[in-house]
Design a protein around this motif. Structure first.
Motif, PDB file in Angstrom:
ATOM      1  N   GLU A 156       0.852  -1.225  -0.190  1.00  0.00           N
ATOM      2  CA  GLU A 156      -0.092   0.000   0.017  1.00  0.00           C
ATOM      3  C   GLU A 156       0.895   1.311  -0.065  1.00  0.00           C
ATOM      4  OE1 GLU A 156      -3.673   1.740   2.922  1.00  0.00           O
ATOM      5  OE2 GLU A 156      -2.214   0.187   3.599  1.00  0.00           O
TER       6      GLU A 156
ATOM      7  N   GLU B 125      -3.351   3.865  -1.556  1.00  0.00           N
ATOM      8  CA  GLU B 125      -3.387   3.315  -2.873  1.00  0.00           C
ATOM      9  C   GLU B 125      -2.923   1.951  -2.688  1.00  0.00           C
ATOM     10  OE1 GLU B 125      -2.333   6.544  -6.257  1.00  0.00           O
ATOM     11  OE2 GLU B 125      -1.098   6.562  -4.541  1.00  0.00           O
ATOM     12  N   GLY B 126      -3.907   0.792  -2.981  1.00  0.00           N
ATOM     13  CA  GLY B 126      -3.415  -0.433  -2.717  1.00  0.00           C
ATOM     14  C   GLY B 126      -2.684  -0.814  -4.006  1.00  0.00           C
TER      15      GLY B 126
ATOM     16  N   LYS C 191      -7.828   3.784  -2.642  1.00  0.00           N
ATOM     17  CA  LYS C 191      -8.454   3.383  -1.549  1.00  0.00           C
ATOM     18  C   LYS C 191      -9.136   4.503  -0.901  1.00  0.00           C
ATOM     19  CE  LYS C 191      -7.663  -1.159  -1.688  1.00  0.00           C
ATOM     20  NZ  LYS C 191      -8.880  -1.847  -1.850  1.00  0.00           N
TER      21      LYS C 191
END
Length: 148
Positions: free
Chosen positions: A85, A109-110, A125
């Motif tokens: 992540e 943000e994954g 995310k």
């Protein structure tokens, strides 16, 4: 008569529960700490703390009291498409009387393995609302800024 009283109490309980749930959901105090250092000292020590913790400092504006930093957090599960992540953190330092209010917002943000030819991709995310993530960063920062 008893049925009306019970119904009124039930409605009162439901309304009170909904109100408390909204207050808890809107409580973002876990994103903020108050420190006693001066603004310049707090700003410099915040940067020093982030550097020591291997955060990438992306942007700073000392006059505005703004620091943006990034970090990549690896995912530790073996059988998962999620590799990690990317977290982008915005720190805002604002004077409040003799104290400094440090506010933190974390955007996530994954990073996933797709298995396709392009390999990996990022998935938005949004803003993290997990208090534990904020407290992990802010508690260490609090100790660095208020060592006494």
């Amino acid at each position: 008569m008893k049925a009306k009283i019970l119904l009124a109490l039930l409605l009162l309980f439901i309304c009170t529960t909904i109100t408390f749930a909204q207050i808890i959901a809107n409580d973002k105090s876990f994103k903020t700490i108050m420190v006693t250092a001066g603004k310049d000292v707090a700003f410099d020590k915040t940067i020093d703390y982030l550097q020591a913790k291997d955060f990438f400092i992306q942007s700073v504006d000392k006059q505005a009291g703004f620091i943006q930093a990034k970090v990549f957090v690896k995912h530790k599960k073996i059988l998962s498409a999620k590799v990690g992540e990317r977290r982008t953190m915005n720190f805002i330092l604002r004077p409040t009387g003799n104290n400094i209010n440090v506010m933190l917002n974390i955007y996530s943000e994954g990073y996933f393995f797709s298995g396709a030819s392009n390999g990996h991709y990022y998935e938005d995310k949004g803003i993290i609302d997990d208090a534990a993530v904020y407290q992990d960063i802010l508690s260490g920062l609090q100790k660095a800024l208020d060592p006494y």
